[in-house]
Design a protein around this motif. Structure first.
Motif, PDB file in Angstrom:
ATOM      1  N   PHE A 116      39.073-103.274  35.350  1.00 21.82           N
ATOM      2  CA  PHE A 116      40.216-103.953  34.749  1.00 21.82           C
ATOM      3  C   PHE A 116      40.293-103.528  33.288  1.00 21.82           C
ATOM      4  CE2 PHE A 116      41.669-107.885  32.442  1.00 21.82           C
ATOM      5  CZ  PHE A 116      43.003-107.801  32.804  1.00 21.82           C
ATOM      6  N   GLY A 117      41.213-102.598  33.000  1.00 23.59           N
ATOM      7  CA  GLY A 117      41.287-102.078  31.647  1.00 23.59           C
ATOM      8  C   GLY A 117      39.990-101.394  31.260  1.00 23.59           C
ATOM      9  N   ASN A 118      39.365-101.822  30.164  1.00 19.78           N
ATOM     10  CA  ASN A 118      38.084-101.286  29.721  1.00 19.78           C
ATOM     11  C   ASN A 118      36.908-102.153  30.157  1.00 19.78           C
ATOM     12  OD1 ASN A 118      39.265 -99.099  28.309  1.00 19.78           O
ATOM     13  ND2 ASN A 118      39.761-100.475  26.603  1.00 19.78           N
TER      14      ASN A 118
ATOM     15  N   LEU B   4      23.965-106.121  37.639  1.00 20.70           N
ATOM     16  CA  LEU B   4      25.019-105.114  37.678  1.00 20.70           C
ATOM     17  C   LEU B   4      24.520-103.943  36.842  1.00 20.70           C
ATOM     18  CD1 LEU B   4      28.009-104.185  38.273  1.00 20.70           C
ATOM     19  CD2 LEU B   4      28.552-105.134  36.012  1.00 20.70           C
ATOM     20  N   TYR B   5      24.533-102.741  37.418  1.00 15.76           N
ATOM     21  CA  TYR B   5      24.018-101.558  36.737  1.00 15.76           C
ATOM     22  C   TYR B   5      25.153-100.655  36.268  1.00 15.76           C
ATOM     23  CZ  TYR B   5      19.303-102.616  38.353  1.00 15.76           C
ATOM     24  OH  TYR B   5      18.083-103.209  38.575  1.00 15.76           O
ATOM     25  N   CYS B   6      24.954-100.069  35.101  1.00 19.62           N
ATOM     26  CA  CYS B   6      25.842 -99.043  34.571  1.00 19.62           C
ATOM     27  C   CYS B   6      24.976 -97.826  34.258  1.00 19.62           C
ATOM     28  CB  CYS B   6      26.562 -99.538  33.318  1.00 19.62           C
ATOM     29  SG  CYS B   6      27.621 -98.297  32.542  1.00 19.62           S
ATOM     30  N   LEU B   7      25.229 -96.721  34.963  1.00 22.88           N
ATOM     31  CA  LEU B   7      24.461 -95.497  34.781  1.00 22.88           C
ATOM     32  C   LEU B   7      25.360 -94.371  34.289  1.00 22.88           C
ATOM     33  CD1 LEU B   7      22.483 -95.365  38.178  1.00 22.88           C
ATOM     34  CD2 LEU B   7      21.932 -96.689  36.128  1.00 22.88           C
ATOM     35  N   ASN B   8      24.747 -93.393  33.662  1.00 19.93           N
ATOM     36  CA  ASN B   8      25.432 -92.136  33.388  1.00 19.93           C
ATOM     37  C   ASN B   8      25.546 -91.407  34.724  1.00 19.93           C
ATOM     38  OD1 ASN B   8      25.737 -89.239  32.864  1.00 19.93           O
ATOM     39  ND2 ASN B   8      25.494 -89.792  30.709  1.00 19.93           N
ATOM     40  N   ARG B   9      26.768 -91.132  35.170  1.00 19.61           N
ATOM     41  CA  ARG B   9      26.932 -90.575  36.509  1.00 19.61           C
ATOM     42  C   ARG B   9      26.491 -89.114  36.614  1.00 19.61           C
ATOM     43  NH1 ARG B   9      31.582 -87.546  36.982  1.00 19.61           N
ATOM     44  NH2 ARG B   9      33.167 -87.850  35.377  1.00 19.61           N
ATOM     45  N   VAL B  10      26.299 -88.455  35.485  1.00 15.19           N
ATOM     46  CA  VAL B  10      25.870 -87.059  35.521  1.00 15.19           C
ATOM     47  C   VAL B  10      24.379 -86.928  35.807  1.00 15.19           C
ATOM     48  CG1 VAL B  10      25.697 -84.921  34.195  1.00 15.19           C
ATOM     49  CG2 VAL B  10      27.744 -86.356  33.992  1.00 15.19           C
ATOM     50  N   ASP B  11      23.556 -87.767  35.134  1.00 20.29           N
ATOM     51  CA  ASP B  11      22.107 -87.625  35.282  1.00 20.29           C
ATOM     52  C   ASP B  11      21.401 -88.874  35.807  1.00 20.29           C
ATOM     53  OD1 ASP B  11      22.203 -89.310  33.081  1.00 20.29           O
ATOM     54  OD2 ASP B  11      21.643 -87.759  31.639  1.00 20.29           O
TER      55      ASP B  11
ATOM     56  N   SER C 190      29.260-101.141  46.684  1.00 21.83           N
ATOM     57  CA  SER C 190      29.673 -99.755  46.519  1.00 21.83           C
ATOM     58  C   SER C 190      29.838 -99.453  45.032  1.00 21.83           C
ATOM     59  CB  SER C 190      30.974 -99.498  47.267  1.00 21.83           C
ATOM     60  OG  SER C 190      30.765 -99.667  48.646  1.00 21.83           O
ATOM     61  N   ALA C 191      29.953 -98.179  44.717  1.00 26.98           N
ATOM     62  CA  ALA C 191      30.048 -97.764  43.321  1.00 26.98           C
ATOM     63  C   ALA C 191      31.496 -97.711  42.861  1.00 26.98           C
ATOM     64  CB  ALA C 191      29.411 -96.400  43.143  1.00 26.98           C
ATOM     65  N   ASN C 192      31.681 -97.937  41.563  1.00 27.55           N
ATOM     66  CA  ASN C 192      32.966 -97.721  40.920  1.00 27.55           C
ATOM     67  C   ASN C 192      32.720 -96.897  39.653  1.00 27.55           C
ATOM     68  OD1 ASN C 192      35.757 -97.858  40.488  1.00 27.55           O
ATOM     69  ND2 ASN C 192      35.844-100.032  41.018  1.00 27.55           N
ATOM     70  N   PHE C 193      33.792 -96.375  39.057  1.00 23.15           N
ATOM     71  CA  PHE C 193      33.640 -95.391  37.992  1.00 23.15           C
ATOM     72  C   PHE C 193      34.544 -95.696  36.803  1.00 23.15           C
ATOM     73  CE2 PHE C 193      33.055 -93.492  42.161  1.00 23.15           C
ATOM     74  CZ  PHE C 193      31.764 -92.993  42.056  1.00 23.15           C
ATOM     75  N   PHE C 194      34.037 -95.347  35.637  1.00 20.78           N
ATOM     76  CA  PHE C 194      34.823 -95.443  34.405  1.00 20.78           C
ATOM     77  C   PHE C 194      34.319 -94.356  33.466  1.00 20.78           C
ATOM     78  CE2 PHE C 194      35.987 -96.887  30.210  1.00 20.78           C
ATOM     79  CZ  PHE C 194      37.270 -97.390  30.395  1.00 20.78           C
TER      80      PHE C 194
ATOM     81  N   ILE D 194      32.695-102.592  29.511  1.00 28.98           N
ATOM     82  CA  ILE D 194      31.967-101.437  30.044  1.00 28.98           C
ATOM     83  C   ILE D 194      31.223-100.667  28.952  1.00 28.98           C
ATOM     84  CG2 ILE D 194      32.236 -99.221  31.244  1.00 28.98           C
ATOM     85  CD1 ILE D 194      34.550-100.446  32.786  1.00 28.98           C
ATOM     86  N   SER D 195      31.724-100.692  27.735  1.00 26.13           N
ATOM     87  CA  SER D 195      31.105 -99.893  26.684  1.00 26.13           C
ATOM     88  C   SER D 195      29.701-100.378  26.329  1.00 26.13           C
ATOM     89  CB  SER D 195      31.978 -99.882  25.430  1.00 26.13           C
ATOM     90  OG  SER D 195      32.090-101.191  24.886  1.00 26.13           O
ATOM     91  N   ASP D 196      29.479-101.711  26.344  1.00 25.98           N
ATOM     92  CA  ASP D 196      28.167-102.210  25.913  1.00 25.98           C
ATOM     93  C   ASP D 196      27.528-103.227  26.857  1.00 25.98           C
ATOM     94  OD1 ASP D 196      29.772-104.424  25.479  1.00 25.98           O
ATOM     95  OD2 ASP D 196      29.598-104.363  23.288  1.00 25.98           O
TER      96      ASP D 196
END
Length: 370
Positions: free
Chosen positions: A187-189, A160-167, A143-147, A205-207
């Motif tokens: 967990f935190g950042n 593990l994928y990190c997408l821009n949730r808007v586009d 399932s998806a999670n958000f930050f 999550i940032s990079d």
């Protein structure tokens, strides 16, 4: 039309989660499986809905609408009050629609869910219209999670994928050494994943860089539940582990003295208890600080449904088709309901009601008749 008859409903503002909603697989970003609303002491069946194939995912419930996927390839939006169909969305682009085993997640009026062909969908919660779709190279059960403006999920292609949730544009992807079956926890950042490569990983999550890696010693299908600085997870190596995320090491291990079976379900965690069901046909309640056994409840079939704590009770399903509630202080059964079909999905609890699907495609709503 699949399921029950379509009804019209008002087109309103964006659906934003309220305190009593259940927006994702385990109810919150830390995946603790703890509801913010209590349930009646005795639950009554209020309504049912019938899909055309198995329901293995957990429903999301936001602003009076229930969102649940099925192996027939449809995501259903149901009226939480009476179970009537608001809309359905087909994941596949042909008559052979991609099965939806993953649990949907909702954020800022958008439903996010993966499918069996590797598609990850962003769907308008009010209308059921697709906003965008991203293609991974493997089945998605995570399932998806958000930050912030990011959405994160795992795939059976090992990433593990990190997408821009808007586009839906790719921000980064992190390659593991196996399937990413479980849902990532925040967990935190950082994001925490437990995977089929036997590792727990903490990723910035940032990079998308890995900051901690802990060898859990066995394949893991469950998602990590995080409370404070620890993650709690069961493994196919027949253990439940408490992992110190800051030190990057296992703080404690629990294993039943006699019955050694895998854990597939995710844990529910509070300040005083870690509750987890296993393929050993038992529910284990442990202390979060040391993993000491508090109580055990024995069933007659496997438990793959992840438990949910609401008030003083914990709720879960069994592969024999029983939905069971236990007193979290004693582990004694206080309520049960026979569905007649295996339950591998996990409960959702929202606004004083409990929702769960079965492998016959039946979806149930329990609460109090007023």
């Amino acid at each position: 039309m699949i399921g029950v008859v379509l009804i019209l409903f008002p087109q309103g503002m964006k659906l934003n989660a309220a305190a009593g909603d259940w927006t994702s697989f385990r109810g919150n970003r830390q995946l603790t499986g703890v509801a913010t609303t209590e349930l009646p002491q005795t639950l009554e069946l209020l309504w049912t809905f019938q899909a055309k194939d198995m329901i293995q995912g957990t429903a999301a419930v936001v602003k009076g609408t229930v969102y649940v996927g099925a192996l027939d390839g449809y995501l259903y939006a149901l009226d939480a009050q009476n179970g009537e169909l608001k809309w359905n969305y087909r994941a596949g682009d042909s008559d052979f629609s991609a099965a939806i085993k993953a649990s949907p997640s909702i954020h800022d009026g958008i439903v996010y869910v993966g499918d069996g062909d590797g598609g990850f969908h962003a769907i308008e919660a009010n209308t059921g219209k697709r906003k965008w779709k991203f293609e991974s190279a493997g089945e998605i059960l995570s399932s998806a999670n958000f930050f912030g403006d990011k959405v994160l999920f795992g795939s059976y292609d090992g990433f593990l994928y990190c997408l821009n949730r808007v586009d839906g544009e790719l921000v980064w992807k992190f390659e593991t050494e196996g399937y990413v079956h479980g849902t990532p926890a925040i967990f935190g950042n950082s994001v925490v994943i437990t995977g089929c490569d036997s590792y727990l990983r903490v990723i910035n999550i940032s990079d998308g860089t890995e900051t901690q890696r802990v060898n859990l010693g066995a394949y893991v299908g469950a998602s990590p539940a995080i409370l404070r600085r620890r993650a709690y997870v069961g493994t196919y190596g027949t253990e439940v582990l408490g992992v110190d995320l800051e030190k990057g090491k296992i703080a404690w291990r629990y294993q039943h003295r006699q019955r050694r079976f895998p854990f597939f379900a995710s844990a529910a965690v509070t300040d005083t208890l870690v509750i987890i069901g296993g393929r050993d046909k038992m529910v284990h309640a442990l202390s979060p600080d040391a993993g000491e056994l508090k109580w055990i409840y024995t069933t007659k079939s496997r438990i793959e449904s992840s438990p949910v704590i609401a008030g003083n009770s914990v709720y879960f399903g069994t592969t024999r088709g029983l939905l069971i509630a236990l007193d979290i202080s004693t582990g004694e059964s206080v309520w049960e309901f026979a569905t007649g079909s295996a339950i591998t999905a996990s409960p959702s609890v929202a606004d004083g009601r409990l929702y769960i699907g079965t492998e016959s495609g039946s979806f149930y709503c329990f609460g109090e008749n007023k």
